[in-house]
Motif scaffolding. Structure first.
Motif, PDB file in Angstrom:
ATOM      1  N   VAL A 175       0.834  -1.206   0.000  1.00  0.00           N
ATOM      2  CA  VAL A 175       0.000   0.000   0.000  1.00  0.00           C
ATOM      3  C   VAL A 175       0.870   1.258   0.000  1.00  0.00           C
ATOM      4  O   VAL A 175       0.645   2.167  -0.797  1.00  0.00           O
ATOM      5  N   PHE A 176       1.865   1.284   0.879  1.00  0.00           N
ATOM      6  CA  PHE A 176       2.686   2.493   1.023  1.00  0.00           C
ATOM      7  C   PHE A 176       3.444   2.828  -0.256  1.00  0.00           C
ATOM      8  O   PHE A 176       3.681   3.999  -0.539  1.00  0.00           O
ATOM      9  N   LEU A 196      -7.241  -0.990  -4.060  1.00  0.00           N
ATOM     10  CA  LEU A 196      -6.134  -1.890  -3.759  1.00  0.00           C
ATOM     11  C   LEU A 196      -6.632  -3.230  -3.212  1.00  0.00           C
ATOM     12  O   LEU A 196      -5.934  -4.236  -3.307  1.00  0.00           O
ATOM     13  N   ASN A 242       2.579  10.210   1.863  1.00  0.00           N
ATOM     14  CA  ASN A 242       1.467  10.613   2.730  1.00  0.00           C
ATOM     15  C   ASN A 242       1.894  10.619   4.197  1.00  0.00           C
ATOM     16  O   ASN A 242       1.432  11.451   4.974  1.00  0.00           O
ATOM     17  N   CYS A 246      -2.801   1.767   8.322  1.00  0.00           N
ATOM     18  CA  CYS A 246      -3.680   2.775   7.718  1.00  0.00           C
ATOM     19  C   CYS A 246      -4.985   2.913   8.502  1.00  0.00           C
ATOM     20  O   CYS A 246      -5.393   4.017   8.867  1.00  0.00           O
ATOM     21  N   ASN A 255      -7.593   9.802  13.429  1.00  0.00           N
ATOM     22  CA  ASN A 255      -8.041  11.067  12.845  1.00  0.00           C
ATOM     23  C   ASN A 255      -9.478  11.395  13.237  1.00  0.00           C
ATOM     24  O   ASN A 255      -9.800  12.548  13.514  1.00  0.00           O
ATOM     25  N   TRP A 291      -0.738   5.661  -4.732  1.00  0.00           N
ATOM     26  CA  TRP A 291      -1.522   6.479  -3.812  1.00  0.00           C
ATOM     27  C   TRP A 291      -0.769   6.777  -2.513  1.00  0.00           C
ATOM     28  O   TRP A 291      -1.254   7.494  -1.664  1.00  0.00           O
ATOM     29  N   GLY A 292       0.409   6.166  -2.377  1.00  0.00           N
ATOM     30  CA  GLY A 292       1.197   6.369  -1.159  1.00  0.00           C
ATOM     31  C   GLY A 292       1.937   7.692  -1.122  1.00  0.00           C
ATOM     32  O   GLY A 292       2.452   8.092  -0.089  1.00  0.00           O
ATOM     33  N   THR A 325      -4.687   4.789  11.638  1.00  0.00           N
ATOM     34  CA  THR A 325      -4.582   6.250  11.510  1.00  0.00           C
ATOM     35  C   THR A 325      -5.950   6.873  11.227  1.00  0.00           C
ATOM     36  O   THR A 325      -6.219   7.980  11.677  1.00  0.00           O
ATOM     37  N   TYR A 326      -6.837   6.135  10.516  1.00  0.00           N
ATOM     38  CA  TYR A 326      -8.172   6.699  10.265  1.00  0.00           C
ATOM     39  C   TYR A 326      -8.919   6.863  11.591  1.00  0.00           C
ATOM     40  O   TYR A 326      -9.582   7.876  11.818  1.00  0.00           O
ATOM     41  N   LEU A 338      -8.616   7.830   1.474  1.00  0.00           N
ATOM     42  CA  LEU A 338      -7.623   6.756   1.507  1.00  0.00           C
ATOM     43  C   LEU A 338      -8.265   5.416   1.835  1.00  0.00           C
ATOM     44  O   LEU A 338      -7.881   4.375   1.296  1.00  0.00           O
ATOM     45  N   VAL A 393      -9.983  18.358   7.137  1.00  0.00           N
ATOM     46  CA  VAL A 393      -9.203  17.921   5.981  1.00  0.00           C
ATOM     47  C   VAL A 393      -8.692  16.499   6.195  1.00  0.00           C
ATOM     48  O   VAL A 393      -8.710  15.670   5.278  1.00  0.00           O
ATOM     49  N   SER A 394      -8.265  16.201   7.420  1.00  0.00           N
ATOM     50  CA  SER A 394      -7.712  14.863   7.677  1.00  0.00           C
ATOM     51  C   SER A 394      -8.800  13.788   7.639  1.00  0.00           C
ATOM     52  O   SER A 394      -8.555  12.662   7.212  1.00  0.00           O
TER      53      SER A 394
HETATM   54  C1  LIG Z   1       0.306   7.034   7.865  1.00  0.00           C
HETATM   55  C2  LIG Z   1      -0.841   7.796   7.299  1.00  0.00           C
HETATM   56  C3  LIG Z   1      -1.722   7.263   6.418  1.00  0.00           C
HETATM   57  C4  LIG Z   1      -1.629   5.852   5.875  1.00  0.00           C
HETATM   58  C5  LIG Z   1      -1.685   5.800   4.378  1.00  0.00           C
HETATM   59  O1  LIG Z   1      -1.239   6.931   3.731  1.00  0.00           O
HETATM   60  C6  LIG Z   1      -0.496   5.824   3.589  1.00  0.00           C
HETATM   61  C7  LIG Z   1       0.803   5.904   4.239  1.00  0.00           C
HETATM   62  C8  LIG Z   1      -0.557   5.233   2.218  1.00  0.00           C
HETATM   63  O2  LIG Z   1       0.473   5.088   1.608  1.00  0.00           O
HETATM   64  C9  LIG Z   1      -1.821   4.804   1.630  1.00  0.00           C
HETATM   65  C10 LIG Z   1      -1.882   4.405   0.284  1.00  0.00           C
HETATM   66  C11 LIG Z   1      -3.083   3.950  -0.262  1.00  0.00           C
HETATM   67  C12 LIG Z   1      -4.228   3.913   0.520  1.00  0.00           C
HETATM   68  C13 LIG Z   1      -4.174   4.312   1.854  1.00  0.00           C
HETATM   69  C14 LIG Z   1      -2.972   4.772   2.416  1.00  0.00           C
HETATM   70  C15 LIG Z   1      -2.923   5.216   3.812  1.00  0.00           C
HETATM   71  O3  LIG Z   1      -3.881   5.091   4.553  1.00  0.00           O
HETATM   72  C16 LIG Z   1      -0.970   9.191   7.809  1.00  0.00           C
HETATM   73  C17 LIG Z   1      -1.922  10.076   7.023  1.00  0.00           C
HETATM   74  C18 LIG Z   1      -2.851  10.752   7.981  1.00  0.00           C
HETATM   75  C19 LIG Z   1      -3.785  11.744   7.379  1.00  0.00           C
HETATM   76  C20 LIG Z   1      -4.776  11.179   6.357  1.00  0.00           C
HETATM   77  C21 LIG Z   1      -3.022  12.905   6.850  1.00  0.00           C
HETATM   78  C22 LIG Z   1      -3.933  14.087   6.670  1.00  0.00           C
HETATM   79  C23 LIG Z   1      -3.109  15.296   6.578  1.00  0.00           C
HETATM   80  C24 LIG Z   1      -3.905  16.468   6.123  1.00  0.00           C
HETATM   81  C25 LIG Z   1      -4.072  16.462   4.605  1.00  0.00           C
HETATM   82  C26 LIG Z   1      -3.149  17.667   6.574  1.00  0.00           C
HETATM   83  C27 LIG Z   1      -4.007  18.866   6.633  1.00  0.00           C
HETATM   84  C28 LIG Z   1      -3.292  19.922   7.430  1.00  0.00           C
HETATM   85  C29 LIG Z   1      -3.180  21.213   6.690  1.00  0.00           C
HETATM   86  C30 LIG Z   1      -4.524  21.923   6.661  1.00  0.00           C
HETATM   87  C31 LIG Z   1      -2.140  22.055   7.382  1.00  0.00           C
END
Ligand SMILES: C/C(=C\C[C@@]12O[C@]1(C)C(=O)c1ccccc1C2=O)CCC[C@H](C)CCC[C@H](C)CCCC(C)C
Length: 169
Positions: free
Chosen positions: A59-60, A133, A85, A140, A147, A64-65, A143-144, A125, A117-118
Protein backbone atom coordinates in the motif's frame (compact mmCIF):
# COMPACT_ATOMS: atom_id res chain seq x y z
CA UNK A 1 -12.72 27.13 36.53
CA UNK A 2 -13.19 24.02 38.58
CA UNK A 3 -13.07 21.35 35.88
CA UNK A 4 -10.16 22.96 34.07
CA UNK A 5 -6.64 21.79 34.78
CA UNK A 6 -3.35 23.23 33.61
CA UNK A 7 -3.77 26.34 31.39
CA UNK A 8 -7.54 25.80 31.43
CA UNK A 9 -7.38 22.74 29.18
CA UNK A 10 -9.32 19.86 30.74
CA UNK A 11 -7.00 17.07 31.88
CA UNK A 12 -8.77 14.35 29.89
CA UNK A 13 -8.39 16.39 26.73
CA UNK A 14 -4.66 16.93 27.26
CA UNK A 15 -4.16 13.23 27.85
CA UNK A 16 -6.38 12.21 24.95
CA UNK A 17 -4.65 14.61 22.54
CA UNK A 18 -1.14 13.61 23.61
CA UNK A 19 -2.04 9.92 23.32
CA UNK A 20 -3.62 10.30 19.86
CA UNK A 21 -0.84 12.52 18.47
CA UNK A 22 1.99 10.34 19.79
CA UNK A 23 0.26 7.21 18.47
CA UNK A 24 -0.31 8.91 15.10
CA UNK A 25 3.30 10.09 14.96
CA UNK A 26 4.65 6.62 15.74
CA UNK A 27 2.46 5.05 13.02
CA UNK A 28 3.43 7.73 10.47
CA UNK A 29 7.15 7.42 11.19
CA UNK A 30 6.82 3.65 10.93
CA UNK A 31 4.95 3.93 7.61
CA UNK A 32 7.63 6.27 6.28
CA UNK A 33 10.34 3.85 7.39
CA UNK A 34 8.61 0.89 5.69
CA UNK A 35 8.04 2.85 2.50
CA UNK A 36 11.64 4.01 2.22
CA UNK A 37 13.03 0.56 3.08
CA UNK A 38 10.79 -1.12 0.53
CA UNK A 39 11.71 1.37 -2.18
CA UNK A 40 15.39 0.70 -1.56
CA UNK A 41 14.99 -3.07 -1.33
CA UNK A 42 12.02 -4.83 -3.03
CA UNK A 43 12.64 -7.94 -0.91
CA UNK A 44 12.12 -6.03 2.32
CA UNK A 45 9.36 -7.54 4.49
CA UNK A 46 7.79 -5.29 7.09
CA UNK A 47 6.22 -6.36 10.39
CA UNK A 48 2.81 -5.33 9.06
CA UNK A 49 3.15 -7.53 5.95
CA UNK A 50 1.11 -10.51 7.07
CA UNK A 51 -0.09 -11.86 3.76
CA UNK A 52 -0.82 -11.25 0.09
CA UNK A 53 -3.78 -8.95 0.76
CA UNK A 54 -2.75 -7.88 4.25
CA UNK A 55 0.34 -6.02 3.18
CA UNK A 56 1.17 -2.51 4.29
CA UNK A 57 4.34 -2.04 2.25
CA UNK A 58 2.39 -2.81 -0.93
CA UNK A 59 0.00 0.00 0.00
CA UNK A 60 2.69 2.49 1.02
CA UNK A 61 4.66 2.06 -2.20
CA UNK A 62 1.58 2.20 -4.46
CA UNK A 63 0.95 5.33 -6.49
CA UNK A 64 -1.52 6.48 -3.81
CA UNK A 65 1.20 6.37 -1.16
CA UNK A 66 2.67 9.67 -2.31
CA UNK A 67 0.80 12.95 -2.51
CA UNK A 68 -2.44 10.96 -2.11
CA UNK A 69 -1.96 9.80 -5.71
CA UNK A 70 -3.24 13.21 -6.76
CA UNK A 71 -0.11 15.38 -6.80
CA UNK A 72 1.28 13.40 -9.75
CA UNK A 73 -1.54 14.69 -11.91
CA UNK A 74 0.06 18.13 -11.64
CA UNK A 75 3.79 17.51 -11.32
CA UNK A 76 6.24 14.74 -12.26
CA UNK A 77 6.26 11.60 -10.08
CA UNK A 78 9.73 12.36 -8.75
CA UNK A 79 9.00 16.04 -8.11
CA UNK A 80 9.94 17.10 -4.56
CA UNK A 81 6.29 18.18 -4.11
CA UNK A 82 5.20 14.54 -4.41
CA UNK A 83 5.99 13.51 -0.83
CA UNK A 84 4.86 10.33 0.99
CA UNK A 85 1.47 10.61 2.73
CA UNK A 86 3.13 9.54 5.95
CA UNK A 87 5.27 12.70 5.88
CA UNK A 88 2.06 14.74 5.70
CA UNK A 89 0.83 12.68 8.62
CA UNK A 90 3.93 13.59 10.66
CA UNK A 91 3.37 17.30 9.93
CA UNK A 92 -0.34 16.96 10.74
CA UNK A 93 0.10 15.25 14.15
CA UNK A 94 2.87 17.70 15.11
CA UNK A 95 0.52 20.56 14.22
CA UNK A 96 -2.33 19.01 16.26
CA UNK A 97 -0.02 18.62 19.24
CA UNK A 98 1.44 22.15 18.97
CA UNK A 99 -1.81 24.03 18.36
CA UNK A 100 -3.44 21.94 21.09
CA UNK A 101 -1.24 23.75 23.63
CA UNK A 102 -2.81 27.07 22.72
CA UNK A 103 -6.17 28.10 24.13
CA UNK A 104 -6.84 30.82 21.58
CA UNK A 105 -9.99 30.83 19.50
CA UNK A 106 -7.95 31.00 16.30
CA UNK A 107 -5.98 27.88 17.22
CA UNK A 108 -9.22 26.03 17.99
CA UNK A 109 -10.61 26.99 14.60
CA UNK A 110 -7.44 25.88 12.83
CA UNK A 111 -7.54 22.58 14.71
CA UNK A 112 -11.10 21.90 13.60
CA UNK A 113 -10.34 22.96 10.04
CA UNK A 114 -7.20 20.82 9.63
CA UNK A 115 -9.08 17.95 11.30
CA UNK A 116 -11.84 18.24 8.69
CA UNK A 117 -9.20 17.92 5.98
CA UNK A 118 -7.71 14.86 7.68
CA UNK A 119 -11.14 13.18 8.02
CA UNK A 120 -11.79 13.80 4.32
CA UNK A 121 -8.33 12.45 3.55
CA UNK A 122 -9.00 9.38 5.68
CA UNK A 123 -12.28 8.62 3.91
CA UNK A 124 -10.55 9.01 0.55
CA UNK A 125 -7.62 6.76 1.51
CA UNK A 126 -9.97 4.19 3.07
CA UNK A 127 -11.96 4.03 -0.18
CA UNK A 128 -8.75 3.57 -2.23
CA UNK A 129 -7.61 0.90 0.22
CA UNK A 130 -10.87 -1.07 0.11
CA UNK A 131 -12.04 -0.64 -3.47
CA UNK A 132 -8.91 -0.01 -5.54
CA UNK A 133 -6.13 -1.89 -3.76
CA UNK A 134 -8.36 -4.48 -2.05
CA UNK A 135 -5.87 -4.63 0.80
CA UNK A 136 -6.18 -4.58 4.56
CA UNK A 137 -3.56 -2.29 6.04
CA UNK A 138 -3.65 -2.18 9.83
CA UNK A 139 -1.39 0.86 10.10
CA UNK A 140 -3.68 2.77 7.72
CA UNK A 141 -6.94 1.81 9.45
CA UNK A 142 -5.44 2.78 12.82
CA UNK A 143 -4.58 6.25 11.51
CA UNK A 144 -8.17 6.70 10.27
CA UNK A 145 -9.49 5.89 13.75
CA UNK A 146 -6.99 8.33 15.29
CA UNK A 147 -8.04 11.07 12.84
CA UNK A 148 -11.73 10.61 13.72
CA UNK A 149 -10.98 10.65 17.44
CA UNK A 150 -8.86 13.81 17.05
CA UNK A 151 -11.69 15.41 15.08
CA UNK A 152 -14.20 14.86 17.91
CA UNK A 153 -11.63 16.08 20.45
CA UNK A 154 -11.18 19.27 18.42
CA UNK A 155 -14.94 19.83 18.02
CA UNK A 156 -15.41 19.49 21.74
CA UNK A 157 -12.52 21.89 22.38
CA UNK A 158 -14.04 24.54 20.14
CA UNK A 159 -17.43 24.29 21.83
CA UNK A 160 -15.80 24.55 25.25
CA UNK A 161 -13.82 27.65 24.23
CA UNK A 162 -16.87 29.32 22.72
CA UNK A 163 -18.77 28.64 25.94
CA UNK A 164 -15.94 30.17 27.98
CA UNK A 165 -15.83 33.32 25.82
CA UNK A 166 -19.61 33.78 26.07
CA UNK A 167 -19.55 33.63 29.86
CA UNK A 168 -16.57 36.02 30.02
CA UNK A 169 -18.03 38.51 27.51
C1 LIG B 1 0.31 7.03 7.87
C2 LIG B 1 -0.84 7.80 7.30
C3 LIG B 1 -1.72 7.26 6.42
C4 LIG B 1 -1.63 5.85 5.87
C5 LIG B 1 -1.68 5.80 4.38
O1 LIG B 1 -1.24 6.93 3.73
C6 LIG B 1 -0.50 5.82 3.59
C7 LIG B 1 0.80 5.90 4.24
C8 LIG B 1 -0.56 5.23 2.22
O2 LIG B 1 0.47 5.09 1.61
C9 LIG B 1 -1.82 4.80 1.63
C10 LIG B 1 -1.88 4.41 0.28
C11 LIG B 1 -3.08 3.95 -0.26
C12 LIG B 1 -4.23 3.91 0.52
C13 LIG B 1 -4.17 4.31 1.85
C14 LIG B 1 -2.97 4.77 2.42
C15 LIG B 1 -2.92 5.22 3.81
O3 LIG B 1 -3.88 5.09 4.55
C16 LIG B 1 -0.97 9.19 7.81
C17 LIG B 1 -1.92 10.08 7.02
C18 LIG B 1 -2.85 10.75 7.98
C19 LIG B 1 -3.79 11.74 7.38
C20 LIG B 1 -4.78 11.18 6.36
C21 LIG B 1 -3.02 12.90 6.85
C22 LIG B 1 -3.93 14.09 6.67
C23 LIG B 1 -3.11 15.30 6.58
C24 LIG B 1 -3.91 16.47 6.12
C25 LIG B 1 -4.07 16.46 4.60
C26 LIG B 1 -3.15 17.67 6.57
C27 LIG B 1 -4.01 18.87 6.63
C28 LIG B 1 -3.29 19.92 7.43
C29 LIG B 1 -3.18 21.21 6.69
C30 LIG B 1 -4.52 21.92 6.66
C31 LIG B 1 -2.14 22.06 7.38
Amino acid sequence: MAAAGNQGIPKWERKMRIFLCVFGLVLSVYALHVELSRERNPDYRAMCDLGESVSCSKVFTSRWGRGFGLVQFFVAKDNPLNQPNSLLGIIFYTLQMGLGLSLSKKAALLLVFSSWVSVAGSLYLAAILAFVLGDFCMVCVSTYIINFALFFTNLKRRRAIEGMKEKAG
